[in-house]
Design a protein around this motif. Structure first.
Motif, mmCIF file in Angstrom:
data_model
loop_
_atom_site.group_PDB
_atom_site.id
_atom_site.type_symbol
_atom_site.label_atom_id
_atom_site.label_comp_id
_atom_site.label_asym_id
_atom_site.label_seq_id
_atom_site.Cartn_x
_atom_site.Cartn_y
_atom_site.Cartn_z
ATOM 1 N N GLU A 108 52.225 34.060 39.830
ATOM 2 C CA GLU A 108 53.186 33.628 38.818
ATOM 3 C C GLU A 108 53.132 34.501 37.570
ATOM 4 N N ARG A 109 51.960 35.052 37.277
ATOM 5 C CA ARG A 109 51.825 35.900 36.091
ATOM 6 C C ARG A 109 52.078 37.373 36.392
ATOM 7 N N GLY A 110 52.460 37.673 37.614
ATOM 8 C CA GLY A 110 52.816 39.048 37.964
ATOM 9 C C GLY A 110 51.637 39.970 38.151
ATOM 10 N N ILE A 111 50.501 39.433 38.489
ATOM 11 C CA ILE A 111 49.303 40.263 38.703
ATOM 12 C C ILE A 111 49.366 40.866 40.096
ATOM 13 N N ARG A 112 49.196 42.203 40.156
ATOM 14 C CA ARG A 112 49.276 42.897 41.446
ATOM 15 C C ARG A 112 47.904 43.372 41.933
ATOM 16 N N THR A 113 46.977 43.565 41.026
ATOM 17 C CA THR A 113 45.621 43.986 41.380
ATOM 18 C C THR A 113 44.654 42.898 40.924
ATOM 19 N N LEU A 114 43.788 42.454 41.834
ATOM 20 C CA LEU A 114 42.959 41.291 41.538
ATOM 21 C C LEU A 114 41.589 41.437 42.185
ATOM 22 N N LYS A 115 40.577 40.990 41.452
ATOM 23 C CA LYS A 115 39.219 40.879 41.975
ATOM 24 C C LYS A 115 38.857 39.398 42.014
ATOM 25 N N VAL A 116 38.454 38.924 43.180
ATOM 26 C CA VAL A 116 38.131 37.519 43.381
ATOM 27 C C VAL A 116 36.631 37.383 43.564
ATOM 28 N N TYR A 117 36.018 36.470 42.807
ATOM 29 C CA TYR A 117 34.586 36.192 42.913
ATOM 30 C C TYR A 117 34.429 34.746 43.366
ATOM 31 N N GLY A 118 33.666 34.546 44.439
ATOM 32 C CA GLY A 118 33.470 33.213 44.989
ATOM 33 C C GLY A 118 32.010 32.909 45.222
ATOM 34 N N GLY A 119 31.661 31.619 45.114
ATOM 35 C CA GLY A 119 30.288 31.191 45.320
ATOM 36 C C GLY A 119 29.994 30.703 46.727
ATOM 37 N N SER A 120 31.011 30.683 47.604
ATOM 38 C CA SER A 120 30.830 30.246 48.987
ATOM 39 C C SER A 120 30.817 31.472 49.902
ATOM 40 N N ALA A 121 29.681 31.742 50.524
ATOM 41 C CA ALA A 121 29.589 32.887 51.418
ATOM 42 C C ALA A 121 30.487 32.707 52.635
ATOM 43 N N LEU A 122 30.633 31.462 53.114
ATOM 44 C CA LEU A 122 31.474 31.207 54.282
ATOM 45 C C LEU A 122 32.918 31.599 54.004
ATOM 46 N N VAL A 123 33.452 31.184 52.862
ATOM 47 C CA VAL A 123 34.853 31.471 52.543
ATOM 48 C C VAL A 123 35.063 32.952 52.289
ATOM 49 N N ILE A 124 34.191 33.574 51.528
ATOM 50 C CA ILE A 124 34.373 34.989 51.171
ATOM 51 C C ILE A 124 34.318 35.876 52.398
ATOM 52 N N TYR A 125 33.340 35.669 53.262
ATOM 53 C CA TYR A 125 33.205 36.533 54.438
ATOM 54 C C TYR A 125 34.308 36.278 55.457
ATOM 55 N N GLN A 126 34.824 35.061 55.508
ATOM 56 C CA GLN A 126 35.964 34.801 56.389
ATOM 57 C C GLN A 126 37.225 35.469 55.864
#
Length: 244
Positions: free
Chosen positions: A8-26
């Protein structure tokens, strides 16, 4: 929700940090998604990925994710009005947790009962103004004590080591053993044996246990009264002969 807010804010480049190893690796594709409930989420996720030019997923352990937890907590308790601009949030990082500020300082016994024994076992020094008889008695007592890791232990006949505690720690131990979570309101002799079984010792332990049990309010009310003065017996005749 985070990806949709970025779109919605028009961001095209993004870095996502997550605390769940299951979700991130999937999401990276390194792990296979087998749970039927997660497969639908995975399809929606890959549909949102097409709207980004570059997106990177990084896994952060929970120990290093304290800032994200704090921001998530703030987001759950604050309502933001879309018509007004959100002011910047000022945050301070303390060296110790805030809960430590509410903890009262523990009392300390500056002159424990084992002070002279500890000084002799550790430094081989006698107390000031000690006579020859006092030195001989101190050497005899020190044979039953062991100093290890800044802690003095009492050595029993069966070579079991008991940690020596001061008056402040002894009071806490008495309260916990007698009427704590697992306390059984036992008598003084049983309390002393239990404390030694738990691995603690002080010189007046048995006498302190007896006095503590005598002053316990619950023990005085609910314990069996074995020292009640004798009372005369009243004979009760059997009513069977008169039942007809």
């Amino acid at each position: 929700m985070g990806l949709r807010a970025a779109i919605e804010r028009g961001i095209r480049t993004l870095k996502v940090y997550g605390g769940s190893a299951l979700v991130i690796y999937q999401l990276r594709g390194e792990w296979e998604t087998r749970n039927p409930k997660l497969i639908n989420y995975r399809k929606v996720f890959f549909g949102l990925l097409k709207k980004f030019d570059d997106i990177i997923f990084n896994y952060i352990p929970r120990d290093e994710n304290q800032m994200a937890d704090a921001l998530a907590t703030l987001a759950s308790i604050i309502r933001v009005n879309k018509e007004k601009k959100m002011r910047p949030i000022q945050m301070s990082i303390f060296k110790a947790p805030a809960s430590c500020c509410n903890i009262e300082e523990e009392e300390k016994d500056d002159n424990p009962w084992y002070q002279d024994i500890l000084r002799y076992v550790r430094d081989r020094k006698y107390p000031e103004q000690a006579t020859k008889n006092d030195k001989r008695t101190l050497r005899r007592l020190a044979c039953n004590y062991v100093f290890d890791g800044n802690i003095l232990y009492k050595k029993r006949k069966e070579q079991v080591l008991l940690r020596c505690v001061d008056a402040v720690e002894a009071k806490l131990i008495l309260e916990e053993v007698h009427e704590g979570v697992c306390g059984t309101n036992t008598n003084g002799f049983t309390m002393a044996r239990q404390i030694m079984r738990f691995g603690y010792y002080w010189s007046t332990m048995e006498g302190d246990c007896i006095n503590y049990a005598k002053k316990c309010h619950k023990c005085q009310i609910y314990r069996d009264k074995i020292h009640v003065p004798p009372s005369p017996l009243h004979v009760i005749t059997s009513p069977w002969p008169f039942s007809i």
